[in-house]
Scaffold this motif. Structure first.
Motif, mmCIF file in Angstrom:
data_model
loop_
_atom_site.group_PDB
_atom_site.id
_atom_site.type_symbol
_atom_site.label_atom_id
_atom_site.label_comp_id
_atom_site.label_asym_id
_atom_site.label_seq_id
_atom_site.Cartn_x
_atom_site.Cartn_y
_atom_site.Cartn_z
ATOM 1 N N SER A 90 0.828 -1.209 0.000
ATOM 2 C CA SER A 90 0.000 0.000 0.000
ATOM 3 C C SER A 90 0.861 1.258 0.000
ATOM 4 O O SER A 90 0.521 2.257 -0.644
ATOM 5 C CB SER A 90 -0.954 -0.009 1.189
ATOM 6 N N ILE A 91 1.999 1.224 0.734
ATOM 7 C CA ILE A 91 2.904 2.383 0.728
ATOM 8 C C ILE A 91 3.482 2.597 -0.669
ATOM 9 O O ILE A 91 3.578 3.729 -1.158
ATOM 10 C CB ILE A 91 4.024 2.193 1.763
ATOM 11 N N ILE A 92 3.850 1.499 -1.326
ATOM 12 C CA ILE A 92 4.383 1.586 -2.695
ATOM 13 C C ILE A 92 3.342 2.186 -3.641
ATOM 14 O O ILE A 92 3.653 2.997 -4.519
ATOM 15 C CB ILE A 92 4.831 0.191 -3.176
ATOM 16 N N VAL A 93 2.090 1.813 -3.449
ATOM 17 C CA VAL A 93 1.017 2.364 -4.295
ATOM 18 C C VAL A 93 0.902 3.868 -4.104
ATOM 19 O O VAL A 93 0.782 4.626 -5.077
ATOM 20 C CB VAL A 93 -0.337 1.676 -3.959
ATOM 21 N N VAL A 94 0.939 4.314 -2.876
ATOM 22 C CA VAL A 94 0.842 5.755 -2.603
ATOM 23 C C VAL A 94 1.985 6.502 -3.280
ATOM 24 O O VAL A 94 1.785 7.534 -3.944
ATOM 25 C CB VAL A 94 0.845 6.017 -1.082
ATOM 26 N N VAL A 95 3.189 5.982 -3.159
ATOM 27 C CA VAL A 95 4.353 6.641 -3.776
ATOM 28 C C VAL A 95 4.222 6.642 -5.307
ATOM 29 O O VAL A 95 4.494 7.655 -5.966
ATOM 30 C CB VAL A 95 5.665 5.944 -3.343
ATOM 31 N N ALA A 96 3.784 5.509 -5.870
ATOM 32 C CA ALA A 96 3.644 5.423 -7.330
ATOM 33 C C ALA A 96 2.611 6.417 -7.851
ATOM 34 O O ALA A 96 2.804 7.042 -8.907
ATOM 35 C CB ALA A 96 3.267 4.001 -7.729
ATOM 36 N N LEU A 97 1.512 6.565 -7.118
ATOM 37 C CA LEU A 97 0.462 7.468 -7.583
ATOM 38 C C LEU A 97 0.829 8.937 -7.402
ATOM 39 O O LEU A 97 0.250 9.812 -8.055
ATOM 40 C CB LEU A 97 -0.847 7.162 -6.841
ATOM 41 N N ILE A 98 1.787 9.218 -6.524
ATOM 42 C CA ILE A 98 2.274 10.600 -6.416
ATOM 43 C C ILE A 98 2.916 11.034 -7.735
ATOM 44 O O ILE A 98 2.776 12.187 -8.169
ATOM 45 C CB ILE A 98 3.269 10.724 -5.249
ATOM 46 N N TRP A 99 3.584 10.087 -8.405
ATOM 47 C CA TRP A 99 4.201 10.397 -9.702
ATOM 48 C C TRP A 99 3.149 10.727 -10.766
ATOM 49 O O TRP A 99 3.440 11.434 -11.729
ATOM 50 C CB TRP A 99 5.050 9.215 -10.167
ATOM 51 N N SER A 100 1.946 10.192 -10.594
ATOM 52 C CA SER A 100 0.902 10.451 -11.590
ATOM 53 C C SER A 100 0.383 11.877 -11.540
ATOM 54 O O SER A 100 -0.378 12.303 -12.410
ATOM 55 C CB SER A 100 -0.268 9.485 -11.374
ATOM 56 N N GLN A 101 0.787 12.630 -10.522
ATOM 57 C CA GLN A 101 0.311 14.008 -10.369
ATOM 58 C C GLN A 101 1.167 15.016 -11.136
ATOM 59 O O GLN A 101 0.962 16.221 -10.998
ATOM 60 C CB GLN A 101 0.318 14.392 -8.875
ATOM 61 N N LEU A 102 2.120 14.550 -11.947
ATOM 62 C CA LEU A 102 3.051 15.451 -12.635
ATOM 63 C C LEU A 102 2.550 15.912 -13.999
ATOM 64 O O LEU A 102 3.325 16.390 -14.823
ATOM 65 C CB LEU A 102 4.418 14.768 -12.786
ATOM 66 N N SER A 103 1.253 15.737 -14.280
ATOM 67 C CA SER A 103 0.608 16.256 -15.495
ATOM 68 C C SER A 103 1.195 15.702 -16.778
ATOM 69 O O SER A 103 1.216 16.372 -17.812
ATOM 70 C CB SER A 103 0.670 17.797 -15.522
ATOM 71 N N ASP A 104 1.677 14.483 -16.717
ATOM 72 C CA ASP A 104 2.172 13.821 -17.926
ATOM 73 C C ASP A 104 1.314 12.582 -18.165
ATOM 74 O O ASP A 104 1.217 11.704 -17.297
ATOM 75 C CB ASP A 104 3.640 13.426 -17.764
ATOM 76 N N PHE A 105 0.684 12.521 -19.343
ATOM 77 C CA PHE A 105 -0.276 11.459 -19.601
ATOM 78 C C PHE A 105 0.380 10.086 -19.578
ATOM 79 O O PHE A 105 -0.149 9.134 -19.008
ATOM 80 C CB PHE A 105 -0.973 11.683 -20.943
ATOM 81 N N HIS A 106 1.545 9.959 -20.214
ATOM 82 C CA HIS A 106 2.214 8.657 -20.252
ATOM 83 C C HIS A 106 2.634 8.212 -18.856
ATOM 84 O O HIS A 106 2.533 7.031 -18.508
ATOM 85 C CB HIS A 106 3.449 8.737 -21.168
#
Length: 604
Positions: A501-517
């Motif tokens: 679950s911690i890994i998921v939180v960290v991974a999804l933080i990267w999704s907030q960088l406004s890059d679709f890919h």
């Protein structure tokens, strides 16, 4: 009132099976509302009957009725009505109390002409209740039999209509023989007794009515004939259909002017016997196109009626090549409407081989249509056939895989369809690949925000629960628990749940960088890991509860069984997120065939 032309509404209603409402609408248009026969005199006082008289008639106590009459009750008293306008004769006729009916008629014969608020004579009431002996008494007592037999209530129903509607064949036969002219009287739904007899499947009565019709001037028009054959087909009444085909052969001739093709209707409703009977009279109806662009064989394919398809091909073998208005063959139609059994039958039969990769007017094969509509079971059956060409492009340059990918927010079944095509090695079209490489118009990332926030929230909750369980466990630990297998399961699964679950939180933080890919890659990585965390948390909870109740055998078994069902259900729902996106080797496709098949069954 609906402004559609009546012919258009008729065809639409016939396809949906709501013919009665179409004709009732016409009746209301014609009558401008149905009178309920209640006069509004400005008074709120309802009609009522002498209580003793009412109880005597309702209970059928003829002796009490006679005593009341002898005490001081004349014909005027017997004409009293209950709130719905029923007289004592109406009540007695409904209950079928023949001695009481005779007694009332002797005392007050004029009651035979009285009507209640619905316009019903006592004869209507007796016929609707199926009381044959009472009907015979009322008909015999009426000095003007033809008037009563032809009298209509507020819905324009005669006594014969009511007997047929309530499926009292003997009563209907008697009323018909008493006055045969009523055969073609139309009620508020534009139904004649002849029509209702066809609906009910009373072949002998229907045949007798048809014989009378042949010798009279009051013959049904073409529209009425059409409604009657439709009623016979909808009711799947073979005996009635035989009489219709014998007496009215024009209904199944190639040049008939009917709006509804009887053969097409029988195929659509799955009436195999009717299809056989009509084909014996005329096979040319199989080549008439319906207003929706379908031929009869397309109608059968749309509903998945395999036996009817076989019967049509038996009489009209070249109908296999018929195309609807969209240039679609019967395999196109079966695939589009998700009829997996029909598709499977056609794929196994060499007779249909030429249809497998055929294109419609948009260049779509049956596989394209099944993929577009999200029918994973059909697609699964299709891709296992070696004759299927997965690389076929439609006029937009799209393969079946591209068609599924067009969905911005695919449903669960479309997700399964996409997985099945990927496992089969279905390629993307050239146009789709070029657009993917060179397009700069990425989709709006806004709609993904809620999804990402939900995943983060769930992951944090899992981490919190796992942390609390891990911290609490040492405080309650005893030496005996350290060597218990369930305690080991608890520690291992709780640890996996915590860090996943911690890994998921960290991974999804990267999704907030406004890059679709980057967003897409983060989701593809995080969602399966989140599923793993949920599964491990569930197992850890089960192990913990088991440790608490391990001394109670019944509770222990309940926890394990119920937990197994819950975890299995969760894995079924998460399986598409864990499975690989492509299976290049056929052996691997066999390995993953059954998990995918289980998912298809669950989501059907």
């Amino acid at each position: 009132m609906d402004s559609q032309p009546s012919s258009t509404r008729f065809v639409a209603c016939s396809a949906s099976g709501d013919i009665d409402m179409f004709y009732y609408d016409r009746f209301r248009e014609k009558e401008e509302g149905i009178s309920n026969h209640i006069v509004d005199n400005g008074s709120s006082v309802m009609l009522s009957m002498n209580p003793k008289l009412y109880r005597a008639v309702r209970s059928g106590d003829i002796e009490l009725f006679r005593r009341l009459h002898l005490e001081d009750m004349d014909c005027a008293d017997l004409e009293q009505q209950v709130p719905q306008g029923n007289t004592v004769l109406h009540i007695a006729a409904h209950s079928g109390n023949d001695p009481l009916v005779k007694c009332i008629l002797q005392l007050c014969p004029d009651l035979i002409k009285s009507k209640n608020t619905n316009g019903n004579l006592p004869l209507h009431i007796a016929a609707a209740a199926g009381n044959l002996s009472t009907v015979e008494i009322l008909v015999s007592a009426d000095q003007q039999q033809s008037v009563s037999l032809r009298e209509k209530d507020s819905n324009h129903d005669t006594a014969l209509h009511l007997a047929l509607q309530n499926r009292y064949e003997e009563v209907a036969f008697y009323l018909f023989e008493a006055d045969q002219e009523v055969t073609h009287y139309m009620n508020g739904f534009f139904k004649s007794p002849l029509h209702i007899a066809a609906e009910a499947g009373y072949a002998e009565l229907f045949k007798r009515m048809m014989e009378i019709s042949a010798g009279s001037h009051d013959v049904p028009d073409e529209e009425s004939k059409q409604r009657i054959i439709m009623a016979a087909i909808h009711g799947k009444n073979g005996g009635v259909l035989d009489v219709i085909l014998e007496k009215w052969p024009s209904l199944v001739t190639p040049d008939n002017s009917c709006q509804i093709n009887p053969l097409s209707l029988a195929a659509f409703t799955g009436y195999l016997e009717g299809v056989q009977k009509i084909l014996e009279k005329s096979r040319h109806l199989a080549y008439l196109r319906h207003e929706n662009g379908f031929f009869t064989i397309h109608q059968a394919s749309k509903k998945g009626h395999i036996q009817i398809i076989q019967e049509l091909l038996k009489h009209c073998p070249d109908s296999i090549e018929l195309l609807n208005s969209k240039k679609q063959n019967i395999l196109h139609v079966a695939a589009k409407y998700g009829k997996s059994k029909t598709v499977r039958y056609m794929l196994k039969n060499p007779e249909f081989e030429m249809l497998i990769n055929k294109k419609d007017y948009k260049g779509n094969t049956p596989l394209h249509l099944a993929s577009e509509k999200g029918h994973p079971e059909v697609v699964s059956d299709y891709i296992w056939d070696s004759r299927v060409n997965l690389q076929v492009l439609n006029i937009k340059g799209s393969t079946a895989l591209d068609v599924v990918n067009n969905s911005v927010y695919p449903s669960y079944r479309k997700r399964l369809t996409w997985l099945i095509l990927r496992y089969a090695g279905a390629p993307q079209g050239k146009n789709a690949s070029i657009m993917k490489r060179h397009s700069r118009n990425y989709p709006d990332l806004g709609p993904y925000d809620n999804r990402i926030n939900t995943f983060i929230l769930v992951a944090i909750l899992v981490a919190t629960v796992a942390f609390a369980a891990g911290v609490t466990a040492p405080n309650n630990m005893t030496s005996s628990l350290v060597h218990n297998a369930m305690f080991h399961v608890f520690v291992i699964t709780n640890t996996i749940a915590m860090y996943s679950s911690i890994i998921v939180v960290v991974a999804l933080i990267w999704s907030q960088l406004s890059d679709f890919h980057l967003l897409r890659a983060s989701l593809q990585f995080a969602v399966p890991v989140l599923g793993l965390a949920l599964a491990m948390m569930s197992i850890a909870f089960t192990a913990g509860v088991f440790l608490i109740v391990r001394e109670n055998a019944m509770l222990s078994i309940f926890v394990l069984v119920f937990a197994s069902i819950g975890i299995l259900t969760m894995l079924v729902l998460f399986t598409p997120l864990f499975l690989p996106s492509s299976l290049p080797h056929r052996i691997l496709r066999y390995v993953f065939y059954y998990p995918v098949l289980l998912l298809i069954k669950v989501t059907r």
